[in-house]
Design a protein around this motif. Sequence first.
Motif, PDB file in Angstrom:
ATOM      1  N   ARG A 191      55.621  18.438 -15.244  1.00 15.78           N
ATOM      2  CA  ARG A 191      55.349  19.603 -14.742  1.00 15.78           C
ATOM      3  C   ARG A 191      55.453  20.723 -15.696  1.00 15.78           C
ATOM      4  NH1 ARG A 191      61.232  20.198 -11.582  1.00 15.78           N
ATOM      5  NH2 ARG A 191      61.785  18.983 -13.433  1.00 15.78           N
TER       6      ARG A 191
ATOM      7  N   GLU B  96      64.424  17.844  -8.071  1.00 16.05           N
ATOM      8  CA  GLU B  96      64.372  19.333  -7.628  1.00 16.05           C
ATOM      9  C   GLU B  96      65.536  19.760  -6.880  1.00 16.05           C
ATOM     10  OE1 GLU B  96      60.396  20.277  -6.156  1.00 16.05           O
ATOM     11  OE2 GLU B  96      59.565  20.361  -8.135  1.00 16.05           O
TER      12      GLU B  96
ATOM     13  N   GLU C  84      68.188  20.466  -9.428  1.00 15.00           N
ATOM     14  CA  GLU C  84      67.851  21.785 -10.016  1.00 15.00           C
ATOM     15  C   GLU C  84      68.282  23.011  -9.190  1.00 15.00           C
ATOM     16  OE1 GLU C  84      64.449  19.840 -12.780  1.00 15.00           O
ATOM     17  OE2 GLU C  84      63.857  21.125 -11.239  1.00 15.00           O
ATOM     18  N   THR C  85      68.026  22.840  -7.898  1.00 18.65           N
ATOM     19  CA  THR C  85      68.461  23.960  -6.984  1.00 18.65           C
ATOM     20  C   THR C  85      69.758  24.183  -6.569  1.00 18.65           C
ATOM     21  OG1 THR C  85      67.363  22.776  -5.184  1.00 18.65           O
ATOM     22  CG2 THR C  85      65.846  24.058  -6.306  1.00 18.65           C
TER      23      THR C  85
END
Length: 294
Positions: free
Chosen positions: A209, A287, A290-291
Amino acid sequence: MAYGKSIELFLVNGTADSLTIAELSNWNGKAIKIPRIEVSSCYREDITQAGVYFLFCKEDDGTDSVYIGEAENVKERLLQHLRDYQAEKEKYYWTTAVIFIGRDLNKALIRYLENRFVDIARQCKRYLVLTKNTYRNTVMKESQIAVMEEFIDNVRILISVLGYKVLEPVNKPAAIEENDGNEIEKEEIKLHLERTVKGIGKIEADGIRTSEGFVVLNGSHIAPEDDETISAGIKEKRSKANIAEGILQEDILFSSPSGAAMFVVGKSANGLTSWKNADGITLKDMESDETKCN
């Protein structure tokens, strides 16, 4: 450790699509972006100085291209480009020039800069580089080379801010902000994709990424196209990519992990579940973690 930068943009005529001056704090250099149609009528003294310049073009097939040059009087050199096109000596049509000038630049220094910028742009592979030859035998002192390499670093920043990532590699890791406000490069997490393809066997690909999207890395296996579920854009990227015996020979940037996955497997694919880290955790779960709120 990367530190914050202060950049001043001055829209000379009050609009973003006209003459623009960009200056970086604590640097005596300057960037000047000027449309092709304004060059002949521009009488600024600074564009008549010694410097390097980038001429940005759009090819008929949509490919971005750039000519990188140097001149002791940049304006006169740009006018010569215009005259050469009118005389059909040049085939490419550039729309915008970005000029970089600096205090005490001379012929030797701008030749060094031109050669370095051409090499960097070719390595980054974002633009087709139209410059054919550069002067590679410039004799310079070690101290001059150090100063010019700092000049190059500052040009990288300014030209990207002006919207042209010609000197940025596609696989540059994203930056994250620390508690002190400084930015550092985020540790690169390589993601892996495996898929069994009928008649071929297992294919494997790696990607990362970045702040611009998702990059499929050089050395990844690329399967033949299997159906009509992939977009025309992905098909075009496949047709233009440097692939030898099913192996990708360059890094390629995509706007999404799903686009990257479809490029690899040759059919519809969900990038959030196809790409996994070394522990087998999907990008979707990564993800999600991560959020989560701390």
